[in-house]
Motif scaffolding. Structure first.
Motif, PDB file in Angstrom:
ATOM      1  N   PHE A  71       2.849 -11.646   8.166  1.00  0.00           N
ATOM      2  CA  PHE A  71       1.427 -11.581   7.847  1.00  0.00           C
ATOM      3  C   PHE A  71       1.036 -10.107   7.712  1.00  0.00           C
ATOM      4  N   MET A  72       0.253  -9.769   6.726  1.00  0.00           N
ATOM      5  CA  MET A  72      -0.232  -8.404   6.584  1.00  0.00           C
ATOM      6  C   MET A  72      -1.479  -8.394   5.720  1.00  0.00           C
ATOM      7  N   ALA A  73      -2.286  -7.346   5.892  1.00  0.00           N
ATOM      8  CA  ALA A  73      -3.484  -7.163   5.086  1.00  0.00           C
ATOM      9  C   ALA A  73      -3.662  -5.672   4.849  1.00  0.00           C
ATOM     10  N   LEU A  74      -3.982  -5.294   3.620  1.00  0.00           N
ATOM     11  CA  LEU A  74      -4.157  -3.892   3.244  1.00  0.00           C
ATOM     12  C   LEU A  74      -5.466  -3.727   2.504  1.00  0.00           C
ATOM     13  N   GLY A  75      -6.124  -2.575   2.716  1.00  0.00           N
ATOM     14  CA  GLY A  75      -7.373  -2.351   2.009  1.00  0.00           C
ATOM     15  C   GLY A  75      -8.039  -1.050   2.390  1.00  0.00           C
ATOM     16  N   PHE A 111     -12.020  -3.835   4.263  1.00  0.00           N
ATOM     17  CA  PHE A 111     -11.958  -4.923   3.290  1.00  0.00           C
ATOM     18  C   PHE A 111     -10.703  -4.763   2.451  1.00  0.00           C
ATOM     19  N   GLY A 112     -10.251  -5.873   1.889  1.00  0.00           N
ATOM     20  CA  GLY A 112      -9.057  -5.831   1.045  1.00  0.00           C
ATOM     21  C   GLY A 112      -8.464  -7.206   0.889  1.00  0.00           C
ATOM     22  N   GLY A 113      -7.114  -7.259   0.858  1.00  0.00           N
ATOM     23  CA  GLY A 113      -6.438  -8.526   0.666  1.00  0.00           C
ATOM     24  C   GLY A 113      -5.180  -8.617   1.492  1.00  0.00           C
ATOM     25  N   GLY A 114      -4.713  -9.848   1.703  1.00  0.00           N
ATOM     26  CA  GLY A 114      -3.493 -10.050   2.466  1.00  0.00           C
ATOM     27  C   GLY A 114      -3.203 -11.523   2.651  1.00  0.00           C
ATOM     28  N   GLY A 115      -2.176 -11.814   3.454  1.00  0.00           N
ATOM     29  CA  GLY A 115      -1.823 -13.198   3.714  1.00  0.00           C
ATOM     30  C   GLY A 115      -0.545 -13.296   4.516  1.00  0.00           C
ATOM     31  N   GLY A 116      -0.161 -14.526   4.843  1.00  0.00           N
ATOM     32  CA  GLY A 116       1.055 -14.790   5.599  1.00  0.00           C
ATOM     33  C   GLY A 116       0.827 -15.903   6.600  1.00  0.00           C
ATOM     34  N   TYR A 151      -6.786  -9.579  -3.718  1.00  0.00           N
ATOM     35  CA  TYR A 151      -7.818 -10.099  -2.820  1.00  0.00           C
ATOM     36  C   TYR A 151      -8.356 -11.438  -3.325  1.00  0.00           C
ATOM     37  N   GLU A 152      -7.669 -12.015  -4.309  1.00  0.00           N
ATOM     38  CA  GLU A 152      -7.902 -13.391  -4.752  1.00  0.00           C
ATOM     39  C   GLU A 152      -6.553 -14.105  -4.795  1.00  0.00           C
ATOM     40  N   SER A 188      -2.643 -20.542  -6.046  1.00  0.00           N
ATOM     41  CA  SER A 188      -3.290 -21.185  -4.891  1.00  0.00           C
ATOM     42  C   SER A 188      -2.839 -20.618  -3.550  1.00  0.00           C
ATOM     43  N   TYR A 189      -2.126 -19.470  -3.537  1.00  0.00           N
ATOM     44  CA  TYR A 189      -1.681 -18.871  -2.283  1.00  0.00           C
ATOM     45  C   TYR A 189      -2.154 -17.424  -2.197  1.00  0.00           C
ATOM     46  N   PRO A 190      -2.472 -16.963  -0.986  1.00  0.00           N
ATOM     47  CA  PRO A 190      -2.893 -15.574  -0.786  1.00  0.00           C
ATOM     48  C   PRO A 190      -1.688 -14.660  -0.602  1.00  0.00           C
ATOM     49  N   GLY A 191      -1.968 -13.363  -0.540  1.00  0.00           N
ATOM     50  CA  GLY A 191      -0.945 -12.397  -0.161  1.00  0.00           C
ATOM     51  C   GLY A 191      -0.105 -11.864  -1.301  1.00  0.00           C
TER      52      GLY A 191
END
Length: 521
Positions: free
Chosen positions: A108-112, A133-138, A430-431, A435-438
């Motif tokens: 899992f990670m998020a960057l922004g 703010f930013g985007g990520g997933g996991g 960040y979208e 259908s999956y994030p990250g």
């Protein structure tokens, strides 16, 4: 409550554009002119190289929070942020969040971006507030990632109180963390650590000019090193469903102190095997100089990383990574190295033997043997650092059309002369994608540019980068233009086309570029 959540989601969508706008304000406010471009020699004057540069101040901040996730295990996140001072109370920067010790969230990670405000109420006590703010997933699996991270865009707001010690600060904040359309939507207390830092740059029009001087006394400091490597992670008795090797690209910044000791931060992303496997490591090491051209490095670090624990078992994500390397210096600034290490998960079964190659770039003061009573010569090298919003369109995977999506992108260009440069790029969506994030991209390449002369309003460029996204290796040609706001700030626009084995997409990018030079010896 519903109205406030809707407002936060709208703000999350506007956040990348807000970062670009605030970067413009920051750059314009700090773009003070320097001395005219020239090559000079001074005897017995240590201030000569300093007078050709501008001092910048910044703030490193690390925060930690535990977040309640309904229906599944809680997650804890370590946030790391580097911010530049805009004025007496405001900062603007970049950073990310990584899991540590709870649940099974390895990878899992998020960057922004981050916007931070801070002011003292006494000599030692201060208050702060901000948003990132930013985007990520996991998540445990690819399917769970959709539940945990929604469409991938996140917004974190916070306000708190801190105490300034000698050289560092500690404090508490009350924060809210939300991933759009996901299970992560919680308020919590968090703790933070802060430390000031500073660095110097020259103006962009000084690139490719020389500077010589005879210092009045010994120069202080021991420089820094930027390493770009290609590594192979060979899994030892893997327990996850993925059994093969992981080929990763990594970038490491090392800052050296007395007697060869150094601290470092490093990030890596997979480009083959498990595309976009990710990790972030920080630690300390020691350099051993065997000769004028040969160095050995030994280091150990800890951090977070993985993919989905069902594929590669990194457990909560906490990693330990001892590593050694042998470097041959081609000249004062460039070296090549062979690396080897052992990467292991603390609470998962993942164990990996690692081998790789690296290109090292040395910065900072000249070697001690070159500054004992000798005239020191350096040269300003040009750099561009860009923050942009990228809209990806005409997306096709396995000949099936996919929805458009947006990414936040960061790119660093290093000039190789009047007409060539080396670009490195990282992007995080960040979208959601399929259908999956990250989703994200990492790439490195070679570019050609129109020659820049002081006062030019436009500079054209074209580049080809090789890298990877979640679908595997890609080739990404792009063309664009920069329109100068002043000598050190430019608006940037580009169009690109990405090609993979089964992937193809077009994109348009709009953003802002900070242009500067660094004195290299």
């Amino acid at each position: 409550m519903r109205q406030s959540k809707l407002g936060s989601r709208r703000l999350a969508g506007l956040a990348p554009h807000l970062l670009v706008a605030l970067a413009a304000v920051s750059s314009l406010s700090s773009a003070t002119p320097l001395l005219a471009q020239s090559e000079s020699v001074a005897v017995g004057d240590l201030s000569v190289p300093l007078s050709r540069q501008r001092q910048h101040e910044g703030l490193l901040m690390v925060d930690y929070q535990q977040i309640n996730v309904p229906g599944i295990e809680d997650i804890d996140l370590l946030g790391t942020h580097a911010m530049l001072r805009v004025n007496d109370w405001a900062y603007l920067g970049l950073g990310g969040y990584f899991p540590l010790a709870q649940g099974e969230y390895g990878g899992f990670m998020a960057l922004g971006g981050i916007v931070h405000a801070q002011t003292n109420i006494t000599d030692r006590i201060f208050v702060n507030a901000g948003l990132s703010f930013g985007g990520g997933g996991g998540g445990l699996s690819i399917a769970q990632s959709r539940q945990l991270s929604g469409t991938g865009g996140y917004l974190r707001t916070y306000a708190g109180l801190g105490y300034q010690f000698d050289g560092y600060a500690l404090g508490l904040t009350y924060s809210s963390m939300e991933f759009k359309d996901s299970l992560i939507d919680d308020d919590q207390l968090s703790i933070f650590f802060q430390k000031d830092f500073g660095y110097r740059t020259g103006s962009y029009d000084k690139q490719n000019t020389g500077l010589s001087f005879l210092p009045a006394s010994e120069l202080q400091g021991h420089g820094a090193m930027l390493s770009f490597g290609l590594d192979n992670y060979h899994q030892i008795n893997p327990q996850g469903s993925y059994k093969g090797d992981i080929h990763a690209a990594d970038l490491q910044y090392s800052n050296f102190g007395p007697r060869g000791g150094y601290w470092y931060v490093a990030a890596a992303a997979g480009y083959e095997g498990l595309p976009l496997y990710n990790q972030f490591i920080a630690g300390a090491g020691k350099r051993f100089a065997l000769s004028e051209r040969v160095n050995l490095y030994a280091q150990v670090g800890a951090g977070s990383g993985g993919y989905a624990p069902s594929l590669i078992e990194t457990g909560s994500g906490l990693l330990v990574y001892p590593k050694v390397s042998a470097e041959y210096r081609l000249n004062n600034t460039t070296g090549v190295a062979l690396t080897a290490g052992y990467l292991m998960s603390v609470d998962g079964s993942s164990r990996n033997a690692t081998v790789g190659i690296a290109l090292n770039r040395h910065f900072g003061n000249p070697a001690a043997e070159n500054r004992r009573g000798n005239i020191i010569s350096g040269r300003f090298k040009g750099y561009r650092f860009s923050v942009a919003n990228e809209t990806v369109t005409d997306v096709s995977y396995l000949d099936v059309k996919r929805d458009d999506f947006n990414m936040m992108t960061l790119q660093l260009d290093k000039s190789l002369g009047d007409h060539f440069y080396m670009p490195g790029r990282i992007a995080i969506a960040y979208e959601d994608y399929r259908s999956y994030p990250g989703n994200g991209e990492i790439s490195l390449g070679l570019g050609v540019q129109s020659r820049y002369l002081s006062g030019d309003r436009m500079q054209f460029f074209g580049e080809v980068q090789l890298g990877a996204n979640v679908e595997g290796p890609i080739v990404r040609p792009a063309v664009g233009v920069e329109l100068a706001v002043n000598e050190n700030v430019a608006l940037r626009a580009s169009v690109a086309q990405a090609y993979g084995r089964d992937y193809e997409a077009s994109s348009i990018s709009l953003g802002l570029t900070s242009r500067f030079s660094l004195l290299e010896f």
